[in-house]
Design an enzyme around this catalytic site. Structure first.
Site, PDB file in Angstrom:
ATOM      1  N   GLU A  61       0.822  -1.215   0.000  1.00 49.89           N
ATOM      2  CA  GLU A  61       0.000   0.000   0.000  1.00 49.89           C
ATOM      3  C   GLU A  61       0.854   1.262   0.000  1.00 49.89           C
ATOM      4  OE1 GLU A  61      -2.829  -0.263   3.199  1.00 49.89           O
ATOM      5  OE2 GLU A  61      -3.583  -2.200   2.497  1.00 49.89           O
ATOM      6  N   CYS A  62       1.962   1.225  -0.714  1.00 56.45           N
ATOM      7  CA  CYS A  62       2.915   2.331  -0.757  1.00 56.45           C
ATOM      8  C   CYS A  62       2.840   3.009  -2.124  1.00 56.45           C
ATOM      9  CB  CYS A  62       4.325   1.765  -0.509  1.00 56.45           C
ATOM     10  SG  CYS A  62       5.670   2.952  -0.671  1.00 56.45           S
ATOM     11  N   GLY A  63       3.181   4.271  -2.178  1.00 57.93           N
ATOM     12  CA  GLY A  63       3.246   4.972  -3.453  1.00 57.93           C
ATOM     13  C   GLY A  63       4.284   4.368  -4.394  1.00 57.93           C
ATOM     14  N   LEU A  64       5.238   3.627  -3.832  1.00 55.45           N
ATOM     15  CA  LEU A  64       6.277   2.993  -4.646  1.00 55.45           C
ATOM     16  C   LEU A  64       5.926   1.552  -5.032  1.00 55.45           C
ATOM     17  CD1 LEU A  64       9.447   4.285  -2.720  1.00 55.45           C
ATOM     18  CD2 LEU A  64       8.379   5.252  -4.772  1.00 55.45           C
ATOM     19  N   THR A  65       4.745   1.082  -4.627  1.00 52.49           N
ATOM     20  CA  THR A  65       4.333  -0.297  -4.902  1.00 52.49           C
ATOM     21  C   THR A  65       4.393  -0.660  -6.386  1.00 52.49           C
ATOM     22  OG1 THR A  65       3.008  -0.384  -2.894  1.00 52.49           O
ATOM     23  CG2 THR A  65       2.456  -1.989  -4.587  1.00 52.49           C
TER      24      THR A  65
END
Length: 186
Positions: free
Chosen positions: A60-64
């Site tokens: 659930e990360c912006g970098l996923t």
């Protein structure tokens, strides 16, 4: 005679000093066995002779979306003595809240991940996993002290099992500096 006595004393003390000096020998990744997302033992010693990228992941990360790039990199180089090993971690903003089963399902359904994914661990703090202690402590890895800055930080391990480089989270896995390293002859 006095000079001979001094020389003998220096040689004895010097030898004793050299024997008692703790020369730091860097460890390697091959000493570790971990559990994968499915509860099976993953033995890093099975990767001897391969270049390895270790990356801490989160769903659930912006970098996923880096999962997609990681998988493309694995597809391209996975048969060339290169492997990616993912370690899900919930250390940054609660961005990996799921169970190992949920993480496996997420990775497979959304990104078609086929590179080895380990059970969720901690990559910093008092409960830091021993693999990450090795990756972040110069006294263990022989290269440098580092801190895991965020999700998707990458650690490059050479064919001898030693830490070669630390790649920041926002640097894409297929950055030219990384692909050049993968393509270098050992």
């Amino acid at each position: 005679m006095k000079n001979l006595l001094i020389l003998t004393l220096l040689l004895c003390c010097g030898t004793s000093f050299a024997q008692n000096t703790n020369v730091m020998e860097k460890e390697n990744i091959y000493q570790f066995k971990v559990e994968d997302l499915y509860g099976k033992t993953f033995d890093f010693s099975d990767l001897k002779g391969k270049k390895i990228m270790i990356v801490n992941t989160a769903s659930e990360c912006g970098l996923t979306p880096q999962y997609e790039v990681l998988q493309e990199l694995y597809d391209k180089y996975g048969n060339s003595n290169f492997v990616i090993v993912g370690f899900p971690a919930n250390n940054f903003g609660g961005q990996e809240p799921g169970s190992n089963e949920q993480i496996a399902e997420f990775c497979e359904q959304n990104y078609g991940v086929t590179f080895p994914m380990m059970a969720k661990i901690s990559v910093k703090g008092d409960d830091m996993h021993p693999v990450y202690q090795f990756l972040t402590e110069k006294a263990k890895n022989g290269l440098e002290d580092s801190e895991v800055e965020w999700n998707f930080q990458k650690y490059l391990i050479d064919t001898e099992g030693h830490l070669a480089r630390v790649i920041p989270p926002k640097t894409l896995p297929d950055d030219k500096s990384v692909t050049d390293w993968i393509e270098e002859r050992p």
